[in-house]
Each structure stands twice: as C-alpha cells, then as structure tokens.
Design a protein around this motif. Structure first.
Motif: not given
Length: 153
Positions: A45-54, A139-153
């Motif tokens: 849906q419009v506005g959904d958040e997406v990680y791009l994986y190489h 991704l679940s909200a928990a999976e998204w949040a865990a990745i977001a936390q790892a990306l911020s470090h």
C-alpha cells in the motif's frame, strides 16, 4: 496501518544509488517473476516502508530504506518482446506480473550484512533467513524495528 517489506535487487541493476539519484522521484519496481513475490507486491500500500537489500554483489545486505509510492499495476515489461522480462503468455486483459513504484527515503551509512542479519534473534523466523531467494517479502513490525536499530548503530 502501514506494512513493512524487504525487496532485493542486484545493485548494478537497481541499487540504492539509483534511488539516491532520483531523490525526489520514484522508480518502477518491475521484472519480478516469482508468483509468491508478485502476490506480496499486490499487498503493498502507498506509504508502506521498504528495505532495499543488495544481492549478488560484493557487499550483500540492506542498503537503504524506500517507501511505496504507487500500488500494484501491470508490469509493462511482460508485454515487451525486447525485454528479458517478456512473458509470451501474459494477457493484457489479465496480466500475470505486477510492478509497484518505490521512492527513496534514506541510504544506510553502511550495508547491514546478511551475516549480521542472520545473527539477529528477531529475524530467526523471517522470510529473509528462511527463504533467502525470495525477492519481495513481508517483515513484521518487530523485524522492521530490529533492522532499524541495527542500521542506526
């Protein structure tokens, strides 16, 4: 309610730097030829958040964040005989394949590697770890949040 996704691409085909170059634009996410991945795209849906994986490169992992800018529509490449994604069985009345438009949000300071992702307890049951070959996955909200936390470090 927003959903969370991960899409994979080879960076020489469509990587985070392609999105950076189009900072105020969008890129059509096309060429997906797996039915499960296509079905996931149809849920976006419009506005959904997406990680791009190489993938299939020297620096495999999450390279940045995108946002869905347009929901599923027929992938025009399925009808183009000059495209490697041409599907001679595709019917314009009932197209087989789907595209979505994705917009740039941010580039990771460094790629979050697959090795690090596999070590994260929150991702042990994710499609990323269990079905690594799938090019579009929720991704679940928990999976998204865990990745977001790892990306911020």
């Amino acid at each position: 309610m927003s959903q969370f996704w991960l899409v994979k691409s080879e960076p020489d085909e469509c990587g985070i730097d392609d999105f950076v170059a189009k900072r105020n634009g969008v890129i059509r996410w096309d060429g997906v030829r797996n039915y499960q991945a296509r079905n996931f795209m149809r849920e976006m849906q419009v506005g959904d958040e997406v990680y791009l994986y190489h993938s299939s490169c020297a620096d495999i992992g999450i390279a940045g964040t995108l946002r869905v800018a347009r929901t599923a529509y027929p992938d025009p490449l399925q009808f183009d005989p000059e495209s490697t994604y041409f599907d001679p069985k595709a019917d314009p009345e009932q197209p087989r394949w789907t595209s979505v438009d994705l917009a740039f949000v941010s580039k990771a300071q460094s790629v979050l590697s697959l090795a690090k992702l596999k070590q994260m307890p929150a991702l042990q049951d994710s499609h990323l770890v269990k079905r690594a070959r799938l090019s579009v996955m929720p991704l679940s909200a928990a999976e998204w949040a865990a990745i977001a936390q790892a990306l911020s470090h």
